[in-house]
Scaffold this active site. Structure first.
Site, PDB file in Angstrom:
ATOM      1  CD  GLU A   1       6.474   2.582  -8.600  1.00  0.00           C
ATOM      2  OE1 GLU A   1       6.846   1.763  -9.472  1.00  0.00           O
ATOM      3  OE2 GLU A   1       7.078   2.768  -7.538  1.00  0.00           O
TER       4      GLU A   1
ATOM      5  CB  ALA B   1       4.151   4.095  -1.658  1.00  0.00           C
TER       6      ALA B   1
END
Ligand code: COA
Length: 258
Positions: free
Chosen positions: A132, A64
């Site tokens: 992440e 992302a």
């Protein structure tokens, strides 16, 4: 549509995430183009299989877009994850086999995109991971659910908790890569795999995918139930008449997807 390219040839669609200057990171524009691309493919009876890959020599998708993630609030982040999850479901549920041609880095949302695909061909130089936690986040586009199913809980938790990437050979050993080839052969190998699939009955392919997904969603008991009804549905198709008839008549089947 510029951040995602869709080419179609001989019932095979190739979807290329096309933002190479940012290693194909999934920003708002790429997400929107991918959503439209998969809605179009799901509605196109002329498409029998799909390859997903990334533009440029370095990355499949580097995740992302971190610049966009950095501006999220708690509430908006729920929406960001819901959108990512729904895109990955659209990929997984598009009714055709989808093959990820992982031509380089696939991190975060990039690995989650590859996981939403049904099969994965890796470049020998690919590196993949869910980094992440290093950003103070957790995977939000389905990674916590799909990675353990593909590689097993222990390996998935190691990848999720350390955030460390794995190389292509490790991915192959984990069952995360279906096969590993030289970088210049990734697309060719994905096309070869698609070729083996495209000769089979389209109705059966769709129903087989549905049975596997249903079992994952609802558990083995419901999955078995779904399997027998989907088996019945397959048996009522023209493709089944053609496939069994062709075998008995010693000829190649000509499936019509009906
Ligand atoms: N979001 C936004 N931009 C990204 C990005 C991401 N996920 N990944 C790479 N980019 C951008 C870089 O900021 C850089 O942009 P710039 O040239 O305008 O500065 C460009 O893509 C090239 O990346 P760069 O880091 O210079 O390439 P590299 O070869 O040195 O490193 C990676 C490659 C993949 C190791 C590194 O880019 C990286 O760690 N990216 C983030 C991976 C990640 O954490 N993804 C999960 C997000 S949840």
């Amino acid at each position: 549509m510029t951040t995602v390219l869709v080419e179609k040839a001989d019932r095979l669609a190739t979807v290329t995430v096309n933002r190479p200057d940012k290693l194909n990171a999934l920003n708002d524009a790429v997400m929107g183009d991918l959503e439209r691309a998969f809605a179009g493919l799901a509605a196109d009876p002329g498409v029998g299989a799909v390859i997903v890959t990334g533009a440029g020599p370095k990355a499949f998708v580097a995740g992302a877009d971190i610049a966009e993630l950095a501006t999220m609030t708690g509430l908006s982040a729920v929406g960001v994850a819901a959108r990512g999850q729904s895109l990955m479901q659209a990929v997984e549920g598009c009714g055709r086999p989808v093959i990820a041609a992982v031509n380089g880095y696939a991190f975060g949302g990039g690995l989650e995109l590859a996981l939403a695909c049904h099969l994965r061909v890796f470049s020998r130089t690919a590196k993949v991971g869910l980094p992440e936690v290093g950003l103070g986040l957790i995977p939000g586009y389905g990674g916590t659910q799909r990675l353990p199913r593909v590689v097993g809980r222990g390996r998935a938790l190691e990848m999720i908790l350390t955030g460390e990437p794995v190389d292509a050979e490790t991915a192959l050993r984990f069952g995360l890569a279906n096969r590993v080839v030289e970088p210049e052969a990734v697309l060719e190998e994905a096309r070869r795999l698609a070729g083996a699939i495209l000769g089979k009955g389209p109705v059966a392919l769709r129903l087989a995918l549905e049975a596997v997904l249903r079992g994952e969603e609802a558990g083995p008991g419901e999955g078995m139930k779904a399997e027998r009804f989907l088996f019945g549905l397959a048996a009522s198709s023209g493709d089944m008449k053609e496939g069994t008839g062709a075998f008995l008549e010693r000829r190649k089947p000509a499936f019509r997807g009906l």
